[in-house]
Design a protein around this motif. Structure first.
Motif, PDB file in Angstrom:
ATOM      1  N   MET A 119       0.835  -1.204   0.000  1.00  0.00           N
ATOM      2  CA  MET A 119       0.000   0.000   0.000  1.00  0.00           C
ATOM      3  C   MET A 119       0.865   1.248   0.000  1.00  0.00           C
ATOM      4  SD  MET A 119      -2.650  -1.026   3.024  1.00  0.00           S
ATOM      5  CE  MET A 119      -3.566   0.474   2.804  1.00  0.00           C
ATOM      6  N   TRP A 120       0.361   2.303  -0.630  1.00  0.00           N
ATOM      7  CA  TRP A 120       0.892   3.643  -0.425  1.00  0.00           C
ATOM      8  C   TRP A 120       0.016   4.274   0.634  1.00  0.00           C
ATOM      9  CZ3 TRP A 120       0.482   4.829  -6.274  1.00  0.00           C
ATOM     10  CH2 TRP A 120       1.621   4.389  -6.935  1.00  0.00           C
ATOM     11  N   VAL A 121       0.625   4.925   1.605  1.00  0.00           N
ATOM     12  CA  VAL A 121      -0.141   5.542   2.689  1.00  0.00           C
ATOM     13  C   VAL A 121       0.335   6.978   2.881  1.00  0.00           C
ATOM     14  CG1 VAL A 121      -0.754   5.412   5.129  1.00  0.00           C
ATOM     15  CG2 VAL A 121      -0.412   3.319   3.825  1.00  0.00           C
ATOM     16  N   LEU A 122      -0.623   7.902   2.986  1.00  0.00           N
ATOM     17  CA  LEU A 122      -0.308   9.293   3.275  1.00  0.00           C
ATOM     18  C   LEU A 122      -0.943   9.666   4.607  1.00  0.00           C
ATOM     19  CD1 LEU A 122       0.845  12.074   2.445  1.00  0.00           C
ATOM     20  CD2 LEU A 122      -1.410  12.545   1.434  1.00  0.00           C
ATOM     21  N   TYR A 123      -0.106  10.097   5.552  1.00  0.00           N
ATOM     22  CA  TYR A 123      -0.550  10.559   6.862  1.00  0.00           C
ATOM     23  C   TYR A 123      -0.506  12.087   6.840  1.00  0.00           C
ATOM     24  CZ  TYR A 123       0.898   5.820   8.203  1.00  0.00           C
ATOM     25  OH  TYR A 123       1.064   4.460   8.285  1.00  0.00           O
ATOM     26  N   VAL A 124      -1.573  12.737   7.298  1.00  0.00           N
ATOM     27  CA  VAL A 124      -1.626  14.192   7.363  1.00  0.00           C
ATOM     28  C   VAL A 124      -1.970  14.569   8.797  1.00  0.00           C
ATOM     29  CG1 VAL A 124      -2.653  16.305   6.450  1.00  0.00           C
ATOM     30  CG2 VAL A 124      -2.442  14.272   4.965  1.00  0.00           C
ATOM     31  N   ASN A 125      -0.983  15.106   9.500  1.00  0.00           N
ATOM     32  CA  ASN A 125      -1.158  15.473  10.908  1.00  0.00           C
ATOM     33  C   ASN A 125      -1.112  16.981  11.074  1.00  0.00           C
ATOM     34  OD1 ASN A 125      -1.376  12.908  11.914  1.00  0.00           O
ATOM     35  ND2 ASN A 125       0.643  12.836  12.832  1.00  0.00           N
ATOM     36  N   PRO A 126      -1.803  17.497  12.091  1.00  0.00           N
ATOM     37  CA  PRO A 126      -1.653  18.918  12.404  1.00  0.00           C
ATOM     38  C   PRO A 126      -0.268  19.165  13.002  1.00  0.00           C
ATOM     39  CG  PRO A 126      -2.943  17.830  14.094  1.00  0.00           C
ATOM     40  CD  PRO A 126      -2.705  16.809  13.008  1.00  0.00           C
ATOM     41  N   VAL A 127       0.263  20.341  12.769  1.00  0.00           N
ATOM     42  CA  VAL A 127       1.531  20.740  13.388  1.00  0.00           C
ATOM     43  C   VAL A 127       1.180  21.545  14.631  1.00  0.00           C
ATOM     44  CG1 VAL A 127       3.628  22.112  13.143  1.00  0.00           C
ATOM     45  CG2 VAL A 127       2.805  20.727  11.226  1.00  0.00           C
ATOM     46  N   LEU A 128       1.462  20.986  15.803  1.00  0.00           N
ATOM     47  CA  LEU A 128       1.186  21.667  17.064  1.00  0.00           C
ATOM     48  C   LEU A 128       2.368  22.506  17.520  1.00  0.00           C
ATOM     49  CD1 LEU A 128      -0.672  18.808  18.960  1.00  0.00           C
ATOM     50  CD2 LEU A 128      -1.627  20.625  17.533  1.00  0.00           C
ATOM     51  N   ASN A 129       3.574  22.085  17.130  1.00  0.00           N
ATOM     52  CA  ASN A 129       4.794  22.766  17.531  1.00  0.00           C
ATOM     53  C   ASN A 129       5.637  23.009  16.278  1.00  0.00           C
ATOM     54  OD1 ASN A 129       7.226  23.617  18.538  1.00  0.00           O
ATOM     55  ND2 ASN A 129       7.623  21.788  19.762  1.00  0.00           N
ATOM     56  N   PRO A 130       5.644  24.238  15.744  1.00  0.00           N
ATOM     57  CA  PRO A 130       6.402  24.499  14.514  1.00  0.00           C
ATOM     58  C   PRO A 130       7.886  24.149  14.625  1.00  0.00           C
ATOM     59  CG  PRO A 130       4.943  26.326  14.996  1.00  0.00           C
ATOM     60  CD  PRO A 130       4.893  25.407  16.188  1.00  0.00           C
ATOM     61  N   ALA A 131       8.444  24.168  15.832  1.00  0.00           N
ATOM     62  CA  ALA A 131       9.853  23.794  16.007  1.00  0.00           C
ATOM     63  C   ALA A 131      10.063  22.289  15.854  1.00  0.00           C
ATOM     64  CB  ALA A 131      10.350  24.256  17.378  1.00  0.00           C
ATOM     65  N   ASP A 132       8.988  21.501  15.990  1.00  0.00           N
ATOM     66  CA  ASP A 132       9.060  20.044  15.866  1.00  0.00           C
ATOM     67  C   ASP A 132       7.800  19.551  15.171  1.00  0.00           C
ATOM     68  OD1 ASP A 132       9.528  17.332  16.049  1.00  0.00           O
ATOM     69  OD2 ASP A 132       9.199  17.223  18.215  1.00  0.00           O
ATOM     70  N   PRO A 133       7.725  19.662  13.835  1.00  0.00           N
ATOM     71  CA  PRO A 133       6.497  19.290  13.127  1.00  0.00           C
ATOM     72  C   PRO A 133       6.103  17.829  13.285  1.00  0.00           C
ATOM     73  CG  PRO A 133       8.184  20.061  11.588  1.00  0.00           C
ATOM     74  CD  PRO A 133       8.748  20.172  12.959  1.00  0.00           C
ATOM     75  N   ALA A 134       7.053  16.976  13.685  1.00  0.00           N
ATOM     76  CA  ALA A 134       6.757  15.547  13.851  1.00  0.00           C
ATOM     77  C   ALA A 134       6.374  15.214  15.291  1.00  0.00           C
ATOM     78  CB  ALA A 134       7.951  14.714  13.418  1.00  0.00           C
ATOM     79  N   ASP A 135       5.951  16.224  16.072  1.00  0.00           N
ATOM     80  CA  ASP A 135       5.632  15.967  17.482  1.00  0.00           C
ATOM     81  C   ASP A 135       4.338  15.184  17.669  1.00  0.00           C
ATOM     82  OD1 ASP A 135       3.964  18.073  16.759  1.00  0.00           O
ATOM     83  OD2 ASP A 135       4.130  19.086  18.683  1.00  0.00           O
ATOM     84  N   VAL A 136       3.502  15.103  16.664  1.00  0.00           N
ATOM     85  CA  VAL A 136       2.277  14.302  16.725  1.00  0.00           C
ATOM     86  C   VAL A 136       2.577  12.973  16.044  1.00  0.00           C
ATOM     87  CG1 VAL A 136      -0.141  14.152  16.015  1.00  0.00           C
ATOM     88  CG2 VAL A 136       0.815  16.366  16.696  1.00  0.00           C
ATOM     89  N   PRO A 137       2.419  11.842  16.743  1.00  0.00           N
ATOM     90  CA  PRO A 137       2.744  10.546  16.127  1.00  0.00           C
ATOM     91  C   PRO A 137       1.790  10.223  14.977  1.00  0.00           C
ATOM     92  CG  PRO A 137       1.618  10.209  18.206  1.00  0.00           C
ATOM     93  CD  PRO A 137       1.885  11.693  18.099  1.00  0.00           C
ATOM     94  N   LEU A 138       2.254   9.447  14.035  1.00  0.00           N
ATOM     95  CA  LEU A 138       1.418   9.012  12.919  1.00  0.00           C
ATOM     96  C   LEU A 138       0.410   7.974  13.367  1.00  0.00           C
ATOM     97  CD1 LEU A 138       4.170   8.600  10.176  1.00  0.00           C
ATOM     98  CD2 LEU A 138       2.745  10.616  10.673  1.00  0.00           C
ATOM     99  N   VAL A 139       0.823   7.117  14.299  1.00  0.00           N
ATOM    100  CA  VAL A 139       0.033   5.981  14.760  1.00  0.00           C
ATOM    101  C   VAL A 139       0.188   5.872  16.271  1.00  0.00           C
ATOM    102  CG1 VAL A 139      -0.233   3.469  14.602  1.00  0.00           C
ATOM    103  CG2 VAL A 139       0.473   4.767  12.589  1.00  0.00           C
ATOM    104  N   VAL A 140      -0.902   5.560  16.954  1.00  0.00           N
ATOM    105  CA  VAL A 140      -0.868   5.331  18.400  1.00  0.00           C
ATOM    106  C   VAL A 140      -1.405   3.926  18.661  1.00  0.00           C
ATOM    107  CG1 VAL A 140      -1.704   6.086  20.653  1.00  0.00           C
ATOM    108  CG2 VAL A 140      -1.201   7.790  18.880  1.00  0.00           C
ATOM    109  N   ASP A 141      -0.585   3.073  19.282  1.00  0.00           N
ATOM    110  CA  ASP A 141      -1.024   1.717  19.623  1.00  0.00           C
ATOM    111  C   ASP A 141      -2.217   1.765  20.555  1.00  0.00           C
ATOM    112  OD1 ASP A 141       0.975   0.523  18.138  1.00  0.00           O
ATOM    113  OD2 ASP A 141       2.260   0.104  19.852  1.00  0.00           O
TER     114      ASP A 141
END
Length: 153
Positions: A119-141
């Motif tokens: 599969m091709w998968v595209l995750y689109v998350n909000p940016v809560l912290n511009p200094a760390d755009p990846a601060d929101v995980p893509l997946v939560v167990d």
């Protein structure tokens, strides 16, 4: 159930790639390989595209997504389960899927066929912290809701 899209480059996401510490009875994915194709931030959103391969009999484990997920099944078949144990979609090659976001939409994806699921998968998350755009995980167990999935346990 995922709604169908007409976008040719987006894909769903169903993989428990990031574990959240402290979640009891999390159900990790089995037989899942993920390769990041792109990772960028624009207009307050973090976009991550991945190529997912799930081996026959493998699956994502139970999880949810904090952001939006779009997918395209390139080969094989994805069987998608909701937390009430029902199959809420079967997606053969060429199908598109979207997944709702948030902890109210716990789900799992499995490859119940004889061939690898790609599969091709595209995750689109909000940016809560511009200094760390990846601060929101893509997946939560998430904990297993008590569903007897094929090949689990």
């Amino acid at each position: 159930m995922g709604r169908m899209l007409r976008w040719g480059v987006t894909v769903p996401a169903l993989v428990a790639l990031l574990a959240t510490p402290g979640v009891a009875a999390a159900t990790p994915g089995v037989g899942v390989d993920a390769v990041t194709l792109s990772d960028s931030t624009a207009d307050g959103s973090h976009y991550v595209a991945k190529l997912l391969t799930i081996a026959p009999g493998g699956g994502t484990g139970w999880h949810f997504h904090p952001g939006d997920v779009f997918g395209v099944v390139r080969s094989g078949t994805l069987t998608h389960y909701s937390a009430d144990c029902s199959v809420d979609g079967v997606y053969p090659a060429g199908s598109t899927i979207t997944e709702r976001s948030g902890p109210g939409y716990v789900h799992a994806g499995r490859n119940e066929g004889p061939d690898p699921l790609v599969m091709w998968v595209l995750y689109v998350n909000p940016v809560l912290n511009p200094a760390d755009p990846a601060d929101v995980p893509l997946v939560v167990d998430a904990a297993d809701p008590g569903c007897p999935l094929p090949g689990s346990g």
